[in-house]
Design an enzyme around this catalytic site. Structure first.
Site, PDB file in Angstrom:
ATOM      1  N   ARG A   1       0.813  -1.225   0.000  1.00 55.15           N
ATOM      2  CA  ARG A   1       0.000   0.000   0.000  1.00 55.15           C
ATOM      3  C   ARG A   1       0.843   1.271   0.000  1.00 55.15           C
ATOM      4  O   ARG A   1       0.422   2.315   0.517  1.00 55.15           O
ATOM      5  CB  ARG A   1      -0.953   0.036   1.194  1.00 55.15           C
ATOM      6  CG  ARG A   1      -1.969  -1.101   1.170  1.00 55.15           C
ATOM      7  CD  ARG A   1      -3.142  -0.836   2.081  1.00 55.15           C
ATOM      8  NE  ARG A   1      -4.019  -1.995   2.107  1.00 55.15           N
ATOM      9  CZ  ARG A   1      -3.871  -3.013   2.953  1.00 55.15           C
ATOM     10  NH1 ARG A   1      -2.897  -3.012   3.839  1.00 55.15           N
ATOM     11  NH2 ARG A   1      -4.710  -4.027   2.908  1.00 55.15           N
TER      12      ARG A   1
ATOM     13  N   LYS B   1       2.546  11.546 -11.227  1.00 56.35           N
ATOM     14  CA  LYS B   1       1.664  10.730 -12.075  1.00 56.35           C
ATOM     15  C   LYS B   1       2.347   9.413 -12.421  1.00 56.35           C
ATOM     16  O   LYS B   1       3.497   9.395 -12.858  1.00 56.35           O
ATOM     17  CB  LYS B   1       1.378  11.463 -13.381  1.00 56.35           C
ATOM     18  CG  LYS B   1       0.194  12.380 -13.344  1.00 56.35           C
ATOM     19  CD  LYS B   1      -0.159  12.756 -14.778  1.00 56.35           C
ATOM     20  CE  LYS B   1      -1.319  13.713 -14.853  1.00 56.35           C
ATOM     21  NZ  LYS B   1      -1.654  14.020 -16.264  1.00 56.35           N
TER      22      LYS B   1
ATOM     23  N   GLU C   1       8.587  18.683 -25.076  1.00 52.24           N
ATOM     24  CA  GLU C   1       7.993  19.010 -23.766  1.00 52.24           C
ATOM     25  C   GLU C   1       8.643  20.259 -23.164  1.00 52.24           C
ATOM     26  O   GLU C   1       7.999  21.004 -22.429  1.00 52.24           O
ATOM     27  CB  GLU C   1       8.113  17.833 -22.791  1.00 52.24           C
ATOM     28  CG  GLU C   1       7.228  16.631 -23.127  1.00 52.24           C
ATOM     29  CD  GLU C   1       5.745  16.787 -22.768  1.00 52.24           C
ATOM     30  OE1 GLU C   1       5.331  17.856 -22.276  1.00 52.24           O
ATOM     31  OE2 GLU C   1       4.984  15.822 -23.002  1.00 52.24           O
TER      32      GLU C   1
ATOM     33  N   LYS D   1       6.671  23.416 -13.685  1.00 52.80           N
ATOM     34  CA  LYS D   1       5.787  22.290 -13.408  1.00 52.80           C
ATOM     35  C   LYS D   1       5.456  22.181 -11.923  1.00 52.80           C
ATOM     36  O   LYS D   1       4.307  21.904 -11.548  1.00 52.80           O
ATOM     37  CB  LYS D   1       6.411  20.983 -13.920  1.00 52.80           C
ATOM     38  CG  LYS D   1       5.475  19.819 -13.696  1.00 52.80           C
ATOM     39  CD  LYS D   1       5.565  18.719 -14.689  1.00 52.80           C
ATOM     40  CE  LYS D   1       4.474  17.702 -14.392  1.00 52.80           C
ATOM     41  NZ  LYS D   1       4.595  16.476 -15.153  1.00 52.80           N
TER      42      LYS D   1
ATOM     43  N   GLU E   1      -4.753  16.870 -10.375  1.00 52.42           N
ATOM     44  CA  GLU E   1      -5.308  17.252 -11.678  1.00 52.42           C
ATOM     45  C   GLU E   1      -6.836  17.322 -11.691  1.00 52.42           C
ATOM     46  O   GLU E   1      -7.496  16.684 -12.502  1.00 52.42           O
ATOM     47  CB  GLU E   1      -4.823  16.276 -12.766  1.00 52.42           C
ATOM     48  CG  GLU E   1      -4.950  16.876 -14.158  1.00 52.42           C
ATOM     49  CD  GLU E   1      -4.369  15.987 -15.247  1.00 52.42           C
ATOM     50  OE1 GLU E   1      -4.274  14.773 -15.065  1.00 52.42           O
ATOM     51  OE2 GLU E   1      -4.003  16.541 -16.285  1.00 52.42           O
TER      52      GLU E   1
ATOM     53  N   ARG F   1      -4.190  22.030 -13.149  1.00 54.72           N
ATOM     54  CA  ARG F   1      -3.022  21.276 -13.612  1.00 54.72           C
ATOM     55  C   ARG F   1      -3.156  20.878 -15.086  1.00 54.72           C
ATOM     56  O   ARG F   1      -2.171  20.593 -15.747  1.00 54.72           O
ATOM     57  CB  ARG F   1      -2.837  20.024 -12.737  1.00 54.72           C
ATOM     58  CG  ARG F   1      -1.661  19.159 -13.155  1.00 54.72           C
ATOM     59  CD  ARG F   1      -1.345  18.089 -12.116  1.00 54.72           C
ATOM     60  NE  ARG F   1      -0.345  17.162 -12.633  1.00 54.72           N
ATOM     61  CZ  ARG F   1       0.324  16.283 -11.909  1.00 54.72           C
ATOM     62  NH1 ARG F   1       0.103  16.200 -10.611  1.00 54.72           N
ATOM     63  NH2 ARG F   1       1.211  15.489 -12.439  1.00 54.72           N
TER      64      ARG F   1
ATOM     65  N   ASN G   1      -1.504  19.981 -20.251  1.00 51.38           N
ATOM     66  CA  ASN G   1      -1.904  19.208 -21.433  1.00 51.38           C
ATOM     67  C   ASN G   1      -1.921  20.053 -22.702  1.00 51.38           C
ATOM     68  O   ASN G   1      -2.468  19.630 -23.719  1.00 51.38           O
ATOM     69  CB  ASN G   1      -3.279  18.571 -21.201  1.00 51.38           C
ATOM     70  CG  ASN G   1      -3.200  17.458 -20.165  1.00 51.38           C
ATOM     71  OD1 ASN G   1      -2.200  16.763 -20.078  1.00 51.38           O
ATOM     72  ND2 ASN G   1      -4.248  17.310 -19.384  1.00 51.38           N
TER      73      ASN G   1
ATOM     74  N   HIS H   1      -1.632  18.402 -26.026  1.00 54.40           N
ATOM     75  CA  HIS H   1      -1.721  16.956 -25.808  1.00 54.40           C
ATOM     76  C   HIS H   1      -2.985  16.302 -26.356  1.00 54.40           C
ATOM     77  O   HIS H   1      -2.990  15.103 -26.591  1.00 54.40           O
ATOM     78  CB  HIS H   1      -1.565  16.632 -24.318  1.00 54.40           C
ATOM     79  CG  HIS H   1      -0.126  16.594 -23.892  1.00 54.40           C
ATOM     80  ND1 HIS H   1       0.710  17.682 -24.002  1.00 54.40           N
ATOM     81  CD2 HIS H   1       0.640  15.581 -23.390  1.00 54.40           C
ATOM     82  CE1 HIS H   1       1.917  17.353 -23.555  1.00 54.40           C
ATOM     83  NE2 HIS H   1       1.908  16.088 -23.189  1.00 54.40           N
TER      84      HIS H   1
ATOM     85  N   HIS I   1      -2.233  13.062 -28.413  1.00 52.82           N
ATOM     86  CA  HIS I   1      -2.766  11.727 -28.122  1.00 52.82           C
ATOM     87  C   HIS I   1      -3.496  11.159 -29.334  1.00 52.82           C
ATOM     88  O   HIS I   1      -3.420   9.967 -29.613  1.00 52.82           O
ATOM     89  CB  HIS I   1      -3.695  11.768 -26.906  1.00 52.82           C
ATOM     90  CG  HIS I   1      -2.948  11.977 -25.623  1.00 52.82           C
ATOM     91  ND1 HIS I   1      -3.477  12.636 -24.532  1.00 52.82           N
ATOM     92  CD2 HIS I   1      -1.690  11.622 -25.251  1.00 52.82           C
ATOM     93  CE1 HIS I   1      -2.590  12.687 -23.564  1.00 52.82           C
ATOM     94  NE2 HIS I   1      -1.495  12.080 -23.965  1.00 52.82           N
TER      95      HIS I   1
ATOM     96  N   HIS J   1       6.562  10.353 -28.079  1.00 50.56           N
ATOM     97  CA  HIS J   1       5.592  11.240 -27.433  1.00 50.56           C
ATOM     98  C   HIS J   1       5.929  12.721 -27.634  1.00 50.56           C
ATOM     99  O   HIS J   1       5.061  13.514 -28.004  1.00 50.56           O
ATOM    100  CB  HIS J   1       5.506  10.904 -25.940  1.00 50.56           C
ATOM    101  CG  HIS J   1       4.550  11.775 -25.193  1.00 50.56           C
ATOM    102  ND1 HIS J   1       3.193  11.776 -25.452  1.00 50.56           N
ATOM    103  CD2 HIS J   1       4.737  12.706 -24.213  1.00 50.56           C
ATOM    104  CE1 HIS J   1       2.592  12.661 -24.656  1.00 50.56           C
ATOM    105  NE2 HIS J   1       3.509  13.234 -23.896  1.00 50.56           N
TER     106      HIS J   1
END
Lengths: 356, 356
Positions: free
Chosen positions: A110, A132, A174, A216, A226, A230, A234, A237, A241, A254
């Site tokens: 956990r 993330k 990025e 960031k 998010e 936040r 994106n 993005h 994507h 990417h």
């Protein structure tokens, strides 16, 4: 009927940036009962054993790593390495290794500490900061994951000196995104340093990675999970994507997809949201100087993806983006340097035009 | 070298206890864009459709559900049900369904809301409160999971009226444990209500579940991620886990193993930590009145596990408990009602004696 209330709390951590930052891994893990290492096998091949005497699971970096099976393998490795809740898992590699290691650490007993040691520019400026983590499901990319903030992040810019050109360029996608979000000062710095970044100049890399991490960190601290603001991260993005989905995951790096996404977002912002033509020009120029495609036409040509990236295929990809509701893609656009708007819906005609 | 700091925050939620509490599920999920239901198929069979028009995944409750494959199934169900980050997954069932549903909700799109509707006494008084979720690995039970606090917990004591005797008794093991930890007032109440609890008296069930939830909520709020004081909730559990491991998981219901664990912890506390004989007697009497085994001899006899639960097998199980370091099991013992100590190491001779 009776009701009982329960309240909870928080966490803070440091991102070290600079040449040699990864040497702090020994000190940072010294207080832990045990350490285990998850590492990209190319990183081990280039840099040798990463942490003395720590059991190491070497993996082949890439999206194919980010499955439930891959996760199970890392979790069983944690167990057979005898990790306790007081142990730490150190993840050395690019975004996919950090994603998988972060998620395994989030789940093992956990939650144990994870030390992120990102070894690509893309991971240093983006993936490793903010907690993330994710794996892919059959139903889509990054659909299962967690926000598991690392114990610390070591952005060792010396590790970037061995990056191949494709990885460096992907990271610059990025970097440029982060600079546009950060605002005038960040964008100017990146523009000034761009040629030196392309030459892997150590001082320029350290300076720019730090600026990107600061941008960031500020955004992540305001919205760690998010829920709203936040999402400015994106920028570009939604298009990126759709490009990755239409091309087939893994075909377009990417950061390269993000580069083209930035060019499309700039054109969309100019035509839908009053962004100045100068910002579009500035965005495209930075992408060009970084050796990145700055239009769909460039991308189709460079990757021989004429059919895969047809306007129809991209529209389909946009309608299935995981950030928005099916059928109504939402875009993040920059109206000015440092002024980013979210949740923008674009007119069908404009979209068709942009994707042509 | 430069360093950037990041800070984070918290969360609070309600546990509703009482006859009919599950009827609040509709109101509690009304503000969500979508709802999906994970449910024990026996609960659906007994109570009919649980939430109108919500897609429902029915599962066969039990430890065999708590695997990476089972988790993947629920995650893909969330995706095919079109859940977004603003959706909620409602989990109806005992501890294994709550564990799996909670973990899937923790991971799907990096965390969506979960509404826990525990349908067994054990889950109402223990498993559903506190945010612990987990699946099992090949290396051990509950080794992968998260702390994912629910949006709300609905402890509908009316659902307990259809529990079979074995499930009711298993829950009473955790009720007695919680009462000893809670202190004199909680223990006295449970003692006074024990006969009525065994008869599934609705008022007694509601009263006792609420007291147990209050005890647990207080402990969880002080240490949400079990870094220290929350471990008092493991009273009797070091022995219980060794029993479950030695018997083969699933052979002895968890609450029954906890009952025997409580009897062993009471004897151990009396002989190692100055606990009064009166507390041991009180513990054993409560277990007896609840129809639970109050010694290893009773348990071996009741479940025909003479060989499996030999002293040697139990010692081996203790040395592999996931809470402690291998080779040195740590015990949680009650010195008095409401006065619980943690991290106790027991002398080999005493252990051998207790397990004989």
């Amino acid at each position: 009927m009776n009701s009982v209330s329960i309240s909870l709390e928080g966490h803070a951590y440091e991102v070290l940036v600079g040449a040699g930052a990864s040497a702090s891994a020994g000190d940072l893990t010294a207080g832990r009962d045990r350490v285990a290492v998850l590492a990209d096998q190319r990183v081990v091949a280039l840099h040798g054993p990463l942490l003395k005497a720590a059991p190491t699971l070497e993996v082949l970096a890439g999206e194919s790593l980010k499955t439930l099976e891959g996760l199970g393998r890392v979790l069983e490795f944690c167990a057979t390495s005898g990790l306790s809740r007081g142990s730490v898992l150190a993840a050395y590699g690019g975004g996919t290794v950090g994603d998988l290691g972060g998620l395994a650490a989030a789940l093992y007993k956990r939650g144990i500490a994870v030390l992120q040691v990102p070894t690509t520019l893309l991971a240093q400026v983006d993936a490793s900061v903010g907690g993330k983590t994710a794996i892919n499901l059959a139903s889509g990319k990054n659909l299962a994951g967690s926000f598991h903030h690392p114990a610390a992040v070591l952005c060792d810019t010396r590790l970037l000196e061995t990056l191949d050109d494709a990885e460096l360029r992907s990271g610059l996608g990025e970097v440029i995104k982060t600079a546009i979000i950060g605002g005038e000062e960040a964008l100017e710095l990146v523009e000034r340093r761009l040629d030196r970044l392309c030459q892997r100049d150590p001082a320029a890399l350290a300076e720019v990675v730090e600026v990107c991490v600061r941008v960031k960190a500020r955004i992540v601290a305001a919205d760690p999970e998010e829920r709203g603001s936040r999402r400015v991260l994106n920028l570009g993005h939604t298009f990126a994507h759709a490009i990755e989905l239409a091309a087939g995951f893994g075909r377009v790096p990417h950061g390269v997809a993000v580069a083209v996404g930035l060019s499309l977002a700039a054109r969309a912002a100019e035509r839908s949201s009053g962004a100045p033509a100068a910002l579009t020009a500035r965005t495209l120029r930075a992408l060009d100087r970084a050796g990145l495609p700055s239009s769909l036409a460039d991308l189709r040509e460079a990757y021989s993806l004429q059919g895969e990236l047809s306007p129809q295929a991209l529209l389909h990809g946009l309608r299935h983006d995981k950030k928005g509701v099916v059928g109504a893609p939402e875009f993040v656009l920059a109206r000015r340097e440092g002024d980013v708007i979210m949740g923008v819906h674009l007119d069908e005609n404009l979209l068709t035009d942009l994707l042509g």
